[in-house]
Design a protein around this motif. Structure first.
Motif, short mmCIF file in Angstrom:
data_model
loop_
_atom_site.label_atom_id
_atom_site.label_comp_id
_atom_site.label_asym_id
_atom_site.label_seq_id
_atom_site.Cartn_x
_atom_site.Cartn_y
_atom_site.Cartn_z
N ASP A 243 -51.46 49.85 104.03
CA ASP A 243 -51.56 51.31 103.96
C ASP A 243 -51.82 51.70 102.51
O ASP A 243 -51.73 50.89 101.60
CB ASP A 243 -50.29 51.99 104.51
CG ASP A 243 -49.04 51.65 103.73
OD1 ASP A 243 -48.95 51.98 102.53
OD2 ASP A 243 -48.11 51.06 104.32
N GLY A 244 -52.15 52.97 102.31
CA GLY A 244 -52.54 53.43 100.99
C GLY A 244 -51.44 53.36 99.96
O GLY A 244 -51.70 53.02 98.79
N ASP B 84 -55.61 48.96 107.29
CA ASP B 84 -54.43 49.12 108.14
C ASP B 84 -54.52 48.34 109.45
O ASP B 84 -53.51 48.17 110.14
CB ASP B 84 -54.17 50.60 108.44
CG ASP B 84 -55.27 51.23 109.28
OD1 ASP B 84 -56.44 50.87 109.07
OD2 ASP B 84 -54.96 52.05 110.16
N ASP B 85 -55.70 47.85 109.83
CA ASP B 85 -55.83 47.00 111.01
C ASP B 85 -55.46 45.58 110.61
O ASP B 85 -56.21 44.92 109.88
CB ASP B 85 -57.27 47.05 111.53
CG ASP B 85 -57.47 46.21 112.79
OD1 ASP B 85 -56.74 45.22 112.98
OD2 ASP B 85 -58.37 46.55 113.58
N PRO B 86 -54.30 45.07 111.06
CA PRO B 86 -53.83 43.76 110.58
C PRO B 86 -54.78 42.62 110.92
O PRO B 86 -54.96 41.69 110.12
CB PRO B 86 -52.47 43.58 111.27
CG PRO B 86 -52.49 44.53 112.42
CD PRO B 86 -53.34 45.68 112.01
N LEU C 227 -60.81 39.58 106.97
CA LEU C 227 -61.53 39.82 105.73
C LEU C 227 -60.93 39.03 104.58
O LEU C 227 -61.64 38.45 103.76
CB LEU C 227 -61.54 41.31 105.40
CG LEU C 227 -62.31 42.23 106.36
CD1 LEU C 227 -62.12 43.69 105.96
CD2 LEU C 227 -63.78 41.87 106.38
N LYS C 228 -59.62 39.03 104.50
CA LYS C 228 -58.92 38.31 103.43
C LYS C 228 -59.27 36.82 103.48
O LYS C 228 -59.63 36.22 102.46
CB LYS C 228 -57.41 38.50 103.57
CG LYS C 228 -56.56 37.68 102.60
CD LYS C 228 -55.08 37.95 102.83
CE LYS C 228 -54.20 36.93 102.12
NZ LYS C 228 -54.29 37.01 100.66
N ASP C 229 -59.17 36.22 104.67
CA ASP C 229 -59.44 34.78 104.81
C ASP C 229 -60.89 34.46 104.46
O ASP C 229 -61.18 33.47 103.78
CB ASP C 229 -59.14 34.32 106.24
CG ASP C 229 -57.65 34.33 106.56
OD1 ASP C 229 -56.85 34.42 105.61
OD2 ASP C 229 -57.30 34.26 107.75
N TYR C 230 -61.82 35.31 104.93
CA TYR C 230 -63.24 35.05 104.68
C TYR C 230 -63.57 35.17 103.20
O TYR C 230 -64.26 34.31 102.64
CB TYR C 230 -64.10 36.02 105.49
CG TYR C 230 -65.58 35.77 105.35
CD1 TYR C 230 -66.22 34.85 106.18
CD2 TYR C 230 -66.34 36.42 104.38
CE1 TYR C 230 -67.58 34.59 106.05
CE2 TYR C 230 -67.70 36.16 104.24
CZ TYR C 230 -68.31 35.25 105.07
OH TYR C 230 -69.65 34.99 104.93
N LEU C 231 -63.08 36.21 102.55
CA LEU C 231 -63.38 36.42 101.14
C LEU C 231 -62.75 35.35 100.26
O LEU C 231 -63.31 34.98 99.23
CB LEU C 231 -62.92 37.81 100.69
CG LEU C 231 -63.66 38.99 101.34
CD1 LEU C 231 -63.07 40.32 100.88
CD2 LEU C 231 -65.15 38.94 101.01
N MET D 258 -56.31 55.48 106.80
CA MET D 258 -55.09 54.68 106.71
C MET D 258 -53.87 55.59 106.76
O MET D 258 -53.94 56.76 106.36
CB MET D 258 -55.06 53.89 105.39
CG MET D 258 -56.03 52.74 105.30
SD MET D 258 -55.72 51.72 103.83
CE MET D 258 -56.08 52.89 102.52
N PRO D 259 -52.73 55.06 107.24
CA PRO D 259 -51.49 55.86 107.24
C PRO D 259 -50.91 56.01 105.84
O PRO D 259 -51.27 55.26 104.93
CB PRO D 259 -50.56 55.05 108.15
CG PRO D 259 -51.06 53.64 108.05
CD PRO D 259 -52.54 53.74 107.87
#
Length: 228
Positions: free
Chosen positions: A34-35, A9-11, A17-21, A56-57
Motif C-alpha cells: 500500500d502507499g 496492492d495485488d499480492p 513483478l518482484k520475482d521477474y525483475l 492502492m489502499p
C-alpha cells in the motif's frame, strides 16, 4: 545492484513483478502493498527507481508520488494502473512521473521501460558532471571556457562553450540541430539557427590546427565532432 521500490496492492501481481525483475533484470526489489508502506520504505532506504500502482489502499499512487517528489526531485517514477484515461496520464506527468504503463501489461515491456529510463537518467547524470574533454590534441575545460593547444589558450564565449560541450558529449555521433538550439538557445526558429551557424564557424576556426579534428555538417540532421 540497483534498487527498485515497487508499490502494488495485488499480492499475486506484486510477487510476480518482484520475482521477474530480480531474476531477469538483476534488480534488488522492495515490495510494498500500500502507499503508506511504500512511503515508509522510501524514507528508510535509497532507491534508483520507483514503480507505483495508482489504485492502492491507504495512500494512492499519485499521492505517494507527490510525497516522494518532495524528498527527491530526480528519482525516476513509473506509474502503473488499470486506468487508461488521458486525464490520468496527464496527471501522472504533471506530478513529475517519468513514465506510465497501463494494466494489463507484459512484464517484458515493463523491464524494457525500466532499463530505458535508467539508461537515460545515467546519461543525464554523466552530462551534468562532464566538464573536461580531450579533443584530439586540444584540451577543453568547459568550466573555465578555455581551449588549450600546445601551450596556447583560446577563451570561449558562453554560447561557444555550451555548443562545444554538446558536440563533445556526442563525439563522433550526430548532434541534432534541434537539440542544440533548444538546449542552448531554448528556441529552434530560423534566426537562432543562423546565429548557431556563426558559432560553429568560430569553433571550426579554433580547432583547425589539428587535422584529426573536424566539425562536419550532417545533411538534414545536424553536426558531428569527428576525432580520428
Amino acid at each position: 545492484m540497483q534498487k527498485i521500490l515497487l508499490a502494488e496492492d495485488d499480492p499475486n501481481l506484486g510477487e510476480l513483478l518482484k520475482d521477474y525483475l530480480e531474476l531477469k533484470g538483476k534488480f534488488d526489489v522492495t515490495l510494498a502493498q500500500d502507499g503508506e508502506e511504500a512511503l515508509t520504505a522510501f524514507r528508510k532506504d535509497k532507491y534508483d527507481l520507483c514503480i507505483f500502482d495508482v489504485m492502492m489502499p491507504k495512500k494512492d499512487g499519485f499521492s505517494l508520488g507527490k510525497d516522494v517528489r518532495k524528498m527527491d526531485k530526480t528519482i525516476p517514477i513509473i506509474y502503473a494502473t488499470a486506468k487508461g484515461m488521458m486525464e490520468d496520464k496527464t496527471q501522472a506527468f504533471e506530478l513529475g512521473g517519468d513514465d506510465y504503463i497501463t494494466k494489463p501489461f507484459r512484464v517484458e515491456e515493463l523491464l524494457l521501460r525500466i532499463n530505458a529510463l535508467l539508461k537515460r537518467v545515467s546519461k543525464d547524470k554523466e552530462e551534468e558532471l562532464a566538464d573536461k574533454f580531450e579533443i584530439g590534441n586540444y584540451f577543453f575545460d568547459y568550466t573555465s571556457q578555455i581551449i588549450s593547444f600546445k601551450g596556447q589558450q583560446q577563451k570561449l564565449s558562453t554560447k561557444e562553450a555550451e555548443l562545444l560541450r554538446l558536440l563533445c558529449l556526442n563525439k563522433n555521433d550526430v548532434l541534432t540541430r534541434e537539440e542544440a538550439l533548444v538546449k542552448i538557445w531554448h528556441d529552434d526558429n530560423y534566426f537562432t539557427g543562423r546565429s548557431m551557424d556563426v558559432f560553429l564557424s568560430k569553433l571550426r576556426k579554433y580547432l583547425k590546427e589539428d587535422p584529426n579534428v573536424e566539425i562536419v555538417n550532417v545533411h538534414g540532421k545536424g553536426y558531428k565532432l569527428l576525432v580520428s
